[in-house]
Design a protein around this motif. Structure first.
Motif, PDB file in Angstrom:
ATOM      1  N   PRO A 445     -39.805  43.816 -77.994  1.00 19.59           N
ATOM      2  CA  PRO A 445     -39.498  43.725 -79.450  1.00 19.59           C
ATOM      3  C   PRO A 445     -38.348  44.836 -79.778  1.00 19.59           C
ATOM      4  N   ALA A 446     -37.529  44.805 -80.474  1.00 19.38           N
ATOM      5  CA  ALA A 446     -36.480  45.674 -80.629  1.00 19.38           C
ATOM      6  C   ALA A 446     -36.182  45.750 -82.235  1.00 19.38           C
ATOM      7  N   TYR A 447     -36.949  47.022 -82.923  1.00 19.17           N
ATOM      8  CA  TYR A 447     -36.568  47.129 -84.261  1.00 19.17           C
ATOM      9  C   TYR A 447     -36.662  48.714 -84.439  1.00 19.17           C
ATOM     10  N   GLY A 448     -36.041  49.166 -85.790  1.00 17.25           N
ATOM     11  CA  GLY A 448     -35.736  50.465 -86.038  1.00 17.25           C
ATOM     12  C   GLY A 448     -37.116  51.486 -85.603  1.00 17.25           C
ATOM     13  N   GLN A 449     -36.811  52.532 -85.092  1.00 18.49           N
ATOM     14  CA  GLN A 449     -37.847  53.399 -84.880  1.00 18.49           C
ATOM     15  C   GLN A 449     -37.724  54.936 -85.685  1.00 18.49           C
ATOM     16  N   THR A 450     -38.669  55.069 -86.765  1.00 15.49           N
ATOM     17  CA  THR A 450     -38.029  56.198 -87.495  1.00 15.49           C
ATOM     18  C   THR A 450     -38.020  57.472 -86.775  1.00 15.49           C
ATOM     19  N   LYS A 451     -39.157  57.821 -85.823  1.00 17.18           N
ATOM     20  CA  LYS A 451     -39.156  59.136 -85.081  1.00 17.18           C
ATOM     21  C   LYS A 451     -37.921  59.512 -84.310  1.00 17.18           C
ATOM     22  N   PHE A 452     -37.477  58.290 -83.833  1.00 10.93           N
ATOM     23  CA  PHE A 452     -36.178  58.453 -83.005  1.00 10.93           C
ATOM     24  C   PHE A 452     -34.887  58.638 -83.886  1.00 10.93           C
ATOM     25  N   ASN A 453     -34.943  58.017 -85.075  1.00 14.79           N
ATOM     26  CA  ASN A 453     -33.820  57.951 -86.243  1.00 14.79           C
ATOM     27  C   ASN A 453     -33.802  59.401 -86.491  1.00 14.79           C
ATOM     28  N   VAL A 454     -34.893  60.121 -86.853  1.00 15.11           N
ATOM     29  CA  VAL A 454     -34.896  61.532 -87.506  1.00 15.11           C
ATOM     30  C   VAL A 454     -34.154  62.522 -86.225  1.00 15.11           C
ATOM     31  N   ILE A 455     -34.971  62.343 -84.985  1.00 12.00           N
ATOM     32  CA  ILE A 455     -34.517  63.076 -83.788  1.00 12.00           C
ATOM     33  C   ILE A 455     -32.843  63.009 -83.444  1.00 12.00           C
ATOM     34  N   ASN A 456     -32.377  61.815 -83.615  1.00  8.74           N
ATOM     35  CA  ASN A 456     -30.987  61.621 -83.548  1.00  8.74           C
ATOM     36  C   ASN A 456     -29.967  62.208 -84.466  1.00  8.74           C
ATOM     37  N   LEU A 457     -30.736  62.162 -85.951  1.00 10.43           N
ATOM     38  CA  LEU A 457     -30.111  62.670 -86.865  1.00 10.43           C
ATOM     39  C   LEU A 457     -29.961  64.502 -86.939  1.00 10.43           C
TER      40      LEU A 457
END
Length: 743
Positions: A445-457
């Protein structure tokens, strides 16, 4: 006259304080934050946090000109961390199944191919979310929760095959007991799988004890384990994709998911934490030292993360490479061979490598098309045990529901962490499309991952570039096509992978048990505590646990919600006034400015079923103002009248975070009127008083707002003496009255 002066002043661009967020504690004007601005921070008064409560520093906005170096670095760091987690996810599913025992699949199928399944999910999710997501910083892929359900499905398949396989040859021992034939293999023990020695005595006490505890499969059943498990996973992913898309298409994401009580969610996630720590990844014959190191590693990583000493990306990278380098330095210093380390379970191994090794074998290069070939080739053969699929239906349903909930929670936490507003329904549909395509490609499954969103930002410094997401997807695809995942797994010690399992499991337990006790009443916390501790071991499957949790939560709600809740109401300032005695002049001024404040009244007990309705009503009210009223006449103060609220469900409390952020983005000053001391204590503990004013009664709140409006009216009147435009208007109006016939 007063109205025309106020409108003229605003239209001329005078710095009226009402048009900007105003900090009532510091008495300073805050920066203007638009509805979709990425500069808004968390309402807790500290910087934005992701779902586990970790800060990402001062990155609330986006860099003016982010460099390609930072964008590329972000994708590389996210890949390294995500790849290691993919190994953990894969080992949770495939290592207990000992799937490499199947002699008909070469190279042997196992953890390495499972990593490819997860990489495919990340690659597909990255393309879809970089293309259509409401935020370009969103990184999509699998997480631990659906992985646990994959492991449940695999176990169910093996159990079915063990029960339905051909009857084992039986041997009668001297004492009259019956033992299984020594030629039958079993799955679900030890690190590399075992086959009973043909020369072993089936009446041996150790062999008989082992046979009573483990599942035995004949050769025919062993050949069906991998194809049936892959088909079950594909069907489960399709069910999840349909639930994602259906919720988004029906525009009921928030309302449907929001109806699941917080106590049930917390209790279920605690079950996941227990299962994660007790998964078949851990075996009773494992050496104590790697297990101890894994526990220390996982607990230390989680403790440092909670302390917020450094950013999450740096912390996890340090915990991956630091112990890895130290471990191999010690291996080189002691002269220990890799073969010995594999034999003593310091590394993940497989039962065979297809090149002569038959025990504790290293992983080898795999063909990227192998998974697709196995699953689609099985449809035209008798290698799929279709009778096992119905046994997985409850797992599919539960997995789809809980993964959808996980998706929703990550959407809300990403909003807080990135300081953005997301269209939940659009993001759910997007996740459904990505998961559906990924499932047809035998991906996860593919859906948004907050921890990686934060790392990316935090690394890229922007939420407006999709380059890091696309690069991450490209790197995952290249590694998947190369087939080199197995060679990378060969250098990852089990204590490191097991430690990450501990890290994930402890997070579920700590945040839902220890921290949950502060957010819930005793009845709700009893549900959270008893679901994993007492109920889950006694019932068959997580679906029953979930249903029991709903039943218990319903009884809790019935006791708390003793009378019917009233719909929230919004009253304008012209029908609300305090008990303060004021002069006629001040009454007239307040009458003119009455449209600048409203009272949002909420009654009775606010629970998980009504909280979203409250937020949507407020949002619709503000949207209507934007369309129907000029900026000068819109709301400047909003009083939330909670004086008659008897209690607030822990799920509903999250809605007030969104209310806080919505009003801040609109430049509206928030005032709480809370009479119930318990409700007030809960708001204070959750940080909802930060950036707002609170009073013990509606009358005191109204008096404060009236005083603020009169103070601003006084400031406006002072401008008559310094603003030439206003003086000219006033002079012309006065001359017109004195000489009406001459002008």
């Amino acid at each position: 006259m007063a109205v025309s002066i106020v409108q003229h002043d605003i239209e001329e661009g005078a710095p009226i304080i009402d048009d900007y967020p105003f900090d009532n504690h510091t008495k300073k004007i805050l920066p203007d934050i638009s509805e979709n601005s990425s500069n808004s921070s968390n309402i807790n008064g500290v910087d934005a946090f992701h779902e586990n409560g970790e800060s990402h520093g001062d990155h609330h906005g986006h860099a003016a000109n982010p460099s390609y170096k930072s964008l590329i670095a972000s994708s590389v760091v996210c890949f390294i961390i995500y790849f290691v987690f993919c190994i953990v996810f894969s080992s949770v599913v495939w290592d207990p199944l000992n799937s490499s025992l199947d002699p008909n699949i070469n190279p042997p199928f196992g953890v390495a191919q499972g990593v490819g399944i997860n990489l495919m999910g990340i690659a597909v999710g990255s393309v879809f979310f970089a293309w259509k997501s409401g935020c370009n910083a969103i990184i999509a892929g699998p997480d631990l929760l659906p992985v646990v359900f994959f492991a449940e499905a695999g176990t169910s398949v093996v159990t079915y095959l063990a029960a339905s396989s051909a009857q084992a040859l039986r041997s009668t021992c001297a004492d009259g007991a019956v033992a299984d034939d020594a030629h039958h293999r079993f799955l679900g023990g030890g690190g590399g799988g075992y086959a009973a020695d043909a020369s072993a005595d089936p009446c041996d006490l150790f062999h008989r004890h082992l046979a009573g505890d483990e599942l035995y499969l004949d050769e025919t059943s062993i050949s069906k384990v991998v194809p049936t498990t892959l088909v079950a996973m594909m069907i489960g992913n399709l069910v999840t994709a349909l639930v994602f898309y259906g919720l988004g298409k029906a525009k009921n994401t928030a309302s449907v998911i929001g109806c699941i009580p917080a106590s049930v969610v917390a209790g279920f996630l605690t079950c996941i934490g227990y299962k994660n720590l007790g998964l078949d990844y851990w075996h009773q014959n494992d050496p104590w030292l790697p297990l101890t190191l894994a526990m220390v590693y996982g607990l230390a990583l989680y403790a440092f993360k909670q302390m917020h000493i450094i950013s999450t990306d740096k912390l996890i990278l340090a915990f991956i490479f630091g112990p890895l380098i130290l471990f191999f330095i010690m291996v080189a210093a002691t002269g220990t061979s890799m073969e010995y380390l594999r034999e003593t379970d310091w590394f993940l191994t497989q039962a065979r490598d297809g090149a002569g090794c038959t025990q504790n074998c290293a992983f080898v290069f795999v063909n990227f098309w192998q998974t697709l070939q196995t699953v689609y080739g099985a449809f035209g053969s008798n290698l799929v045990a279709w009778g096992a699929v119905p046994r997985c239906i409850p797992i599919f349903i539960m997995g789809a529901v809980m993964t959808s909930l996980d998706n929703m929670l990550k959407l809300t936490s990403s909003e807080k962490a990135l300081g953005i507003d997301l269209n939940y329904n659009h993001e759910m549909k997007l996740g459904g499309k990505a998961t559906m395509i990924s499932s047809f490609l035998a991906g996860s499954p593919a859906y948004g991952q907050t921890k990686f969103n934060v790392i990316n930002l935090s690394i890229a410094g922007t939420s407006e570039s999709s380059l890091p997401t696309l690069l991450l997807g490209g790197i995952c695809l290249l590694v998947f096509l190369s087939g080199a995942a197995g060679n990378i797994i060969n250098i990852m010690p089990r204590f490191l992978l097991g430690g990450l399992c501990v890290f994930a499991g402890v997070g579920f337990l700590y945040e839902n048990l220890w921290e949950g006790r502060k957010k819930m009443n005793r009845a709700s916390f009893a549900i959270v505590w008893n679901l994993p501790k007492d109920i889950q071991p006694m019932v068959p499957g997580l679906l029953v646990v979930f249903v029991l949790g709903i039943v218990l939560s319903t009884f809790e709600f019935m006791f708390a919600f003793m009378h019917k809740a009233k719909d929230p109401s919004i009253r304008c300032g012209d029908v609300c006034c305090s008990s303060a005695v004021r002069s006629d002049k001040h009454d007239s001024q307040l009458a003119v400015m009455a449209g600048w404040f409203q009272v949002f009244k909420v009654d009775s007990f606010v629970f998980f079923g009504t909280a979203n309705t409250l937020y949507q009503q407020l949002k619709a009210h503000l949207a209507k103002q934007k369309v129907t009223l000029p900026k000068a006449e819109r709301t400047k103060y909003l009083i939330f009248d909670l004086s008659e609220v008897t209690g607030i469900d822990s799920s509903a409390r999250d809605v007030f975070y969104k209310v806080h952020r919505l009003l801040k983005s609109e430049g509206i000053n928030l005032v709480w009127a809370i009479t119930n001391p318990k409700v007030g204590e809960a708001f204070e503990d959750q940080g909802l008083y930060v950036g707002a004013i609170h009073f013990d009664s509606l009358d005191l709140a109204l008096r404060h707002v009236e005083d603020e409006l009169l103070r601003k009216a006084h400031h406006l009147s002072e401008k008559w003496l310094v603003n030439q435009t206003v003086r000219d208007i006033f002079q012309r109006q006065g001359e017109k009255k004195l000489f009406p016939g001459d002008l």
